[in-house]
Design an enzyme around this catalytic site. Sequence first.
Site, PDB file in Angstrom:
ATOM      1  N   ARG A 120      34.717  58.779  38.487  1.00  8.78           N
ATOM      2  CA  ARG A 120      34.015  57.738  39.257  1.00  8.78           C
ATOM      3  C   ARG A 120      34.560  56.344  39.010  1.00  8.78           C
ATOM      4  O   ARG A 120      33.855  55.354  39.199  1.00  8.78           O
ATOM      5  CB  ARG A 120      32.506  57.763  38.984  1.00  8.78           C
ATOM      6  N   LYS A 142      40.585  47.185  48.558  1.00  8.43           N
ATOM      7  CA  LYS A 142      40.369  48.350  49.425  1.00  8.43           C
ATOM      8  C   LYS A 142      41.379  49.442  49.092  1.00  8.43           C
ATOM      9  O   LYS A 142      42.569  49.174  48.949  1.00  8.43           O
ATOM     10  CB  LYS A 142      40.574  47.958  50.898  1.00  8.43           C
ATOM     11  N   GLU A 184      52.479  39.445  58.393  1.00  4.72           N
ATOM     12  CA  GLU A 184      51.166  39.163  57.794  1.00  4.72           C
ATOM     13  C   GLU A 184      51.147  37.758  57.174  1.00  4.72           C
ATOM     14  O   GLU A 184      50.111  37.108  57.118  1.00  4.72           O
ATOM     15  CB  GLU A 184      50.808  40.218  56.743  1.00  4.72           C
ATOM     16  N   LYS A 226      44.450  35.262  51.733  1.00  7.30           N
ATOM     17  CA  LYS A 226      43.750  36.548  51.659  1.00  7.30           C
ATOM     18  C   LYS A 226      42.687  36.510  50.562  1.00  7.30           C
ATOM     19  O   LYS A 226      41.564  36.986  50.759  1.00  7.30           O
ATOM     20  CB  LYS A 226      44.724  37.713  51.431  1.00  7.30           C
ATOM     21  N   GLU A 236      33.269  43.156  53.406  1.00 11.48           N
ATOM     22  CA  GLU A 236      33.490  43.145  54.845  1.00 11.48           C
ATOM     23  C   GLU A 236      32.177  43.357  55.593  1.00 11.48           C
ATOM     24  O   GLU A 236      32.140  44.014  56.621  1.00 11.48           O
ATOM     25  CB  GLU A 236      34.458  44.286  55.215  1.00 11.48           C
ATOM     26  N   ARG A 246      35.878  38.271  56.919  1.00  9.15           N
ATOM     27  CA  ARG A 246      37.078  39.057  56.619  1.00  9.15           C
ATOM     28  C   ARG A 246      37.775  39.539  57.890  1.00  9.15           C
ATOM     29  O   ARG A 246      38.965  39.852  57.876  1.00  9.15           O
ATOM     30  CB  ARG A 246      36.681  40.240  55.721  1.00  9.15           C
ATOM     31  N   ASN A 250      42.191  40.365  60.764  1.00  5.63           N
ATOM     32  CA  ASN A 250      42.527  41.291  61.834  1.00  5.63           C
ATOM     33  C   ASN A 250      43.245  40.603  62.995  1.00  5.63           C
ATOM     34  O   ASN A 250      43.512  41.229  64.021  1.00  5.63           O
ATOM     35  CB  ASN A 250      41.217  41.924  62.326  1.00  5.63           C
ATOM     36  N   HIS A 253      45.738  42.328  65.250  1.00  8.72           N
ATOM     37  CA  HIS A 253      45.679  43.759  64.938  1.00  8.72           C
ATOM     38  C   HIS A 253      45.012  44.599  66.027  1.00  8.72           C
ATOM     39  O   HIS A 253      45.183  45.809  66.041  1.00  8.72           O
ATOM     40  CB  HIS A 253      44.957  43.992  63.602  1.00  8.72           C
ATOM     41  N   HIS A 257      47.330  47.560  66.424  1.00 12.41           N
ATOM     42  CA  HIS A 257      46.987  48.957  66.098  1.00 12.41           C
ATOM     43  C   HIS A 257      47.198  49.855  67.311  1.00 12.41           C
ATOM     44  O   HIS A 257      47.664  50.995  67.179  1.00 12.41           O
ATOM     45  CB  HIS A 257      45.524  49.066  65.650  1.00 12.41           C
ATOM     46  N   HIS A 269      54.353  48.381  61.125  1.00 15.38           N
ATOM     47  CA  HIS A 269      53.068  47.692  61.268  1.00 15.38           C
ATOM     48  C   HIS A 269      53.256  46.199  61.590  1.00 15.38           C
ATOM     49  O   HIS A 269      52.666  45.680  62.528  1.00 15.38           O
ATOM     50  CB  HIS A 269      52.275  47.879  59.967  1.00 15.38           C
TER      51      HIS A 269
END
Length: 367
Positions: A120, A142, A184, A226, A236, A246, A250, A253, A257, A269
Amino acid sequence: VNAPTRVRVEGDTPYDVVIGPGVRGELPVLLGSGERKVAVVTSAGPRRIAQQVVDELMAAGLQPHLLEVPDGEAAKTVDVASGCWAELGRLGFTRSDAVVGVGGGATTDLAGFVASTWLRGVALALVPTTLLAMVDAAVGGKTAVNTAAGKNLVGSFHEPAGVLCDLTVLASLPAEELVSGLAEVVKCGFVADPVILELVERHPADAVQPTGSVLRELVERAVRVKAEVVSADLREVSAAPGRVGREVLNYGHTLGHAIERVEGYRLRHGHAVSIGMVYAAELARLAGRLDAETARRHRLVLDLVGLPTRYPTGHWEALRGAMSRDKKARGDQLRFVVLEGVARPAILSGPDPRLLVGAYAALSGAA
Ligand SMILES: NC(=O)c1ccc[n+]([C@@H]2O[C@H](COP(=O)([O-])OP(=O)(O)OC[C@H]3O[C@@H](n4cnc5c(N)ncnc54)[C@H](O)[C@@H]3O)[C@@H](O)[C@H]2O)c1
């Protein structure tokens, strides 16, 4: 000049992103001394760097074990995670042991996922070795794997103890990967830090030189953007009224995407996001929210570092379909991060379909 730069990421367990040559030397301090086992998760591309990390940890009295996972996106599967869990079990990994991810964003995502799930959650430190991982994937806590349901749908929030960015490791990175990561960085410039745009405009050749001072400043600035966004909106969940939260990360994106999906992920990407930013700028211009000069500046800056700014006509239906399947669309409404000026992000939701088509036409260069 060579002293490391530290950028704090706030949250329940604050940590630093440390940037500069030789910052890997901080790893033993981050992990804590003693008879600790350390799983160094890496892939073929950055293997040489990971081997150095193993040697350094050994010299510091820790017990490192190299865990090589498949290269790039192939690492981000439950099967690979399961192989890592088996290995940690075999090594007798306890809660006081630690995982170090050495590699691009795919490797650091997988390493983070393994660290967050074993018992965990055990300690994690990241040594990103691509530009994208330094400014994006390794910062923010993340972790993710891909499943049959889609990319990045399974994962966790698991903050590292620290992120160590030594730009000299970028010397072995293929030029295309470096350029992709710059998308980015430029994104951070448009949504939050105009100095990034000025640096690229004044020194476009130096922006792609791993050992120069320009790229280092770009990385520092992008990491700060960031870190600030993440610190303000850790999970988020929401944005304060009138602020974007947050989701600002994007920018570019939504279409980006969709392009990746329609192209079957053959396009990098950053390249897809570059086209997506030009699209978002054209959309905002057509919606009367962004001035023509700032929209044009998107193309100029991205062109300067060799990122794509055009996309052929004839794919609208497929792209439109892919955009509405984006996990970030809410209900039926498409949502775009748009700009009302440099560093003035806002949300455009449910734009008029004519604007969507108009911005797409502008991408082909015909408009
Ligand atoms: N967790 C997050 O918040 C977050 C944010 C953005 C992106 N991501 C994830 O990051 C991943 C993309 O990361 P990426 O662009 O770094 O790609 P990547 O991890 O696939 O690495 C790209 C390639 O570069 C090679 N490589 C890495 N470092 C090298 C080095 N120093 N020298 C030579 N080769 C090297 C790798 O072996 C790989 O083949 C995606 O899976 C994406 O979902 C995560």
